[in-house]
Scaffold this motif. Sequence first.
Motif, PDB file in Angstrom:
ATOM      1  N   THR A 112       0.832  -1.207   0.000  1.00  0.00           N
ATOM      2  CA  THR A 112       0.000   0.000   0.000  1.00  0.00           C
ATOM      3  C   THR A 112       0.862   1.251   0.000  1.00  0.00           C
ATOM      4  O   THR A 112       0.626   2.183  -0.751  1.00  0.00           O
ATOM      5  CB  THR A 112      -0.906   0.016   1.246  1.00  0.00           C
ATOM      6  N   LEU A 113       1.893   1.241   0.861  1.00  0.00           N
ATOM      7  CA  LEU A 113       2.759   2.414   0.962  1.00  0.00           C
ATOM      8  C   LEU A 113       3.415   2.712  -0.387  1.00  0.00           C
ATOM      9  O   LEU A 113       3.488   3.866  -0.808  1.00  0.00           O
ATOM     10  CB  LEU A 113       3.827   2.198   2.036  1.00  0.00           C
ATOM     11  N   GLU A 149       3.384   6.555  -5.177  1.00  0.00           N
ATOM     12  CA  GLU A 149       3.405   6.879  -6.600  1.00  0.00           C
ATOM     13  C   GLU A 149       2.803   8.261  -6.843  1.00  0.00           C
ATOM     14  O   GLU A 149       3.074   8.905  -7.841  1.00  0.00           O
ATOM     15  CB  GLU A 149       2.638   5.826  -7.404  1.00  0.00           C
ATOM     16  N   ASP A 150       1.970   8.685  -5.911  1.00  0.00           N
ATOM     17  CA  ASP A 150       1.344  10.003  -6.008  1.00  0.00           C
ATOM     18  C   ASP A 150       2.375  11.073  -5.631  1.00  0.00           C
ATOM     19  O   ASP A 150       3.014  10.975  -4.577  1.00  0.00           O
ATOM     20  CB  ASP A 150       0.148  10.026  -5.043  1.00  0.00           C
ATOM     21  N   LYS A 201       4.264  11.965  -2.077  1.00  0.00           N
ATOM     22  CA  LYS A 201       5.715  11.850  -1.927  1.00  0.00           C
ATOM     23  C   LYS A 201       6.254  13.045  -1.150  1.00  0.00           C
ATOM     24  O   LYS A 201       7.008  12.898  -0.191  1.00  0.00           O
ATOM     25  CB  LYS A 201       6.365  11.808  -3.321  1.00  0.00           C
ATOM     26  N   VAL A 202       5.844  14.239  -1.575  1.00  0.00           N
ATOM     27  CA  VAL A 202       6.267  15.462  -0.879  1.00  0.00           C
ATOM     28  C   VAL A 202       5.822  15.404   0.579  1.00  0.00           C
ATOM     29  O   VAL A 202       6.594  15.680   1.503  1.00  0.00           O
ATOM     30  CB  VAL A 202       5.686  16.719  -1.566  1.00  0.00           C
ATOM     31  N   PHE A 250      -2.351  15.327   5.515  1.00  0.00           N
ATOM     32  CA  PHE A 250      -3.586  15.196   4.743  1.00  0.00           C
ATOM     33  C   PHE A 250      -3.328  14.763   3.302  1.00  0.00           C
ATOM     34  O   PHE A 250      -4.125  14.041   2.717  1.00  0.00           O
ATOM     35  CB  PHE A 250      -4.368  16.514   4.782  1.00  0.00           C
ATOM     36  N   LEU A 251      -2.187  15.190   2.727  1.00  0.00           N
ATOM     37  CA  LEU A 251      -1.879  14.777   1.355  1.00  0.00           C
ATOM     38  C   LEU A 251      -1.628  13.271   1.286  1.00  0.00           C
ATOM     39  O   LEU A 251      -2.132  12.584   0.394  1.00  0.00           O
ATOM     40  CB  LEU A 251      -0.658  15.541   0.832  1.00  0.00           C
ATOM     41  N   VAL A 252      -0.865  12.765   2.254  1.00  0.00           N
ATOM     42  CA  VAL A 252      -0.630  11.319   2.288  1.00  0.00           C
ATOM     43  C   VAL A 252      -1.952  10.594   2.533  1.00  0.00           C
ATOM     44  O   VAL A 252      -2.275   9.601   1.868  1.00  0.00           O
ATOM     45  CB  VAL A 252       0.400  10.956   3.376  1.00  0.00           C
ATOM     46  N   GLY A 253      -2.746  11.127   3.468  1.00  0.00           N
ATOM     47  CA  GLY A 253      -4.044  10.520   3.762  1.00  0.00           C
ATOM     48  C   GLY A 253      -4.926  10.456   2.520  1.00  0.00           C
ATOM     49  O   GLY A 253      -5.570   9.442   2.238  1.00  0.00           O
TER      50      GLY A 253
END
Lengths: 306, 327
Positions: A25-26, A31-32, A36-37, A287-290
């Motif tokens: 999953t990680l 890939e997004d 990544k940032v 929130f971006l990773v979420g």
Amino acid sequence: MSGYNLDADTARDRLRSEFGRARRTLSVVLEDNAAKVGFAIIVAFGFLGLFGPYIAPYAPIEDTLRQGGSIMRLTSPSVKAPFGTTSFGKDVLSQFLAGARPTLIVGLFGGVGTGVVGFLVGLTSGYFGGRVDEFLMRLTDLTFALPLLPMALVILSFVTPSIWVITAVLVVFLWKMPARVIRSEVITVKERTFVKSARARGAGHTRTMFLHVAPNVLGIGFLYTAYAVGWSIVAGASLAFLGFGDPTTTSWGRMLQQVFRSGAIRTAWWWVLPPALGIGAVTTAVFLVGRAFEEIVNPDLQTEQE
Amino acid sequence: MTFRRFLAKRTLIAVVLTLISVSVIFATLRLLPAGPFSGLVASGSLTPEQVEQVRAMYGLDEPMYVQYIKYIQNLFTLQFGISITQQRPVGEIIIPALVNTLVLLLPALVATAIVSSLAGMYAGWNRGSWFEQSSIVVTTVFRATPIFVTGILLLIVFSYGLDWLPAFGMRSPLANPQGYAETYLSVDFLKHYLLPFTATVLFYSGDFLMLARNSVVERKGSEFLMLHRAKGLSEMEQLGRAGRNSLLPLVTYFALRTGMLFQGVITLEVVFAWPGIGRALVQAILQQDYPTVQAAVFIMALAVIVMNLTADVAYAKLDPTVGAGDV
């Protein structure tokens, strides 16, 4: 019975497969580009949380910087103080480095606590249904009705705020969010055949709940734990900004409170930007990773609240 | 369950919730160490007779259960008592503050709901486009960043840096407006209004955008749209149909958000010194003015409960599949 036997599944196998799934999953999440940032920021923030106080050139509260005989008040960035000084003559860089830790602690423990409590409540409520469900859901309704920030302010005006008290208060008011979502997912999972067959073959409630139902909602549990970390950081910083933070530590929220209260906010941009951008960056990162994770879990999200 | 029964049940739950939450507020204020009214007496400057008078005035000489019953009665008749620090009815402090908050937030919320819902529908329709990607990242940044941080950044750029807009309050210190029209309809007010309005819009834009985008994405592949496509409707007409179907979550979300507004913007009001209910609450807590604290928290809790009820009812009313059974 044919080859597929659930009971042969040992806890170790399950853990291993969960771990493998988490790793896959990680890698998909990463890939997004935005994720990544975000992930990089979170790693940097974790590093600051762990080592920030040790790499800070001065003690953030004790050391007063001097130049010649006088205290360096509100000086703009220089070699001696790369981020400038506060109106009390403290080094902003040192405060920024040390301030990551309390921010991290409140976020991490508040978030994980919220995730765990919410997960357990949602699981129990959804799995048992009936009166248990009714009771637990009215309880979540009640915590929804009691507004988080005002109640926290009232409580913290009586109790001396410490990082741990604040963390506990946040968990008490935030568990409702994951609880509702997990519950609604559990309700769909428990109708599936493998759960029914496990029950039919004599698995107890606890076993069915944790071994058969829980793994299937774990993804959403993690997602909401991640979001809860973000909410906790925001709430913790808001409380600190309003002057209800732990008075013994320097957190980013408290730095903002001091620059705001002192009136130096008009001129001392070097004092404002590090904590403001720090808080903004880390909550955004979470929130971006979420969000990238959410695309994978896609729990046909219940859209309410925060 | 018929709609009427559903409505009755939900209303009953809302009333019970209100009762329980005001009780929790009452208990919290009295059970915590250093009771709320101790500061009043501890100042030491009052004679024993005056202390008695003050205690009687706030009903503190009566048993706890009498105080509790009176408290509940008073709340439901909107009699909030007398402010300790300002020596005037709490209502006179709270109600204008409430109006100020609503004037700031409702237009901001409506503007956000319309603009970012439309943007979200457009983004969902053009999945994978440059617009979708960037709008999601930008709104996520503002959604994730605490609203007071956005506010502070706006302040240091547009007030202190460029000196375009005032940083403090709702009217300039010399303005002495009489009545609502004069208070809220002036260039001076507009100047004070722009920054907190912008911060609020930026903060809430992400939710509506994602909601609208997700529901358009979900519906894009659905059969009824294929039907519309087969009927030969244009792209825009199809988007219109999909959008209409996405309204339900947006409407309910709007109600829920409105309920949570008051508590959400406490820090925003402090940053911009906006004389709203959030700032009144913080000041009352700092000054240990408990009648005011009670009233402000009560209004915030009530707003959430009422708007949740509204959302539930709207949902049941607008979506017939919900009203029928699953409530």
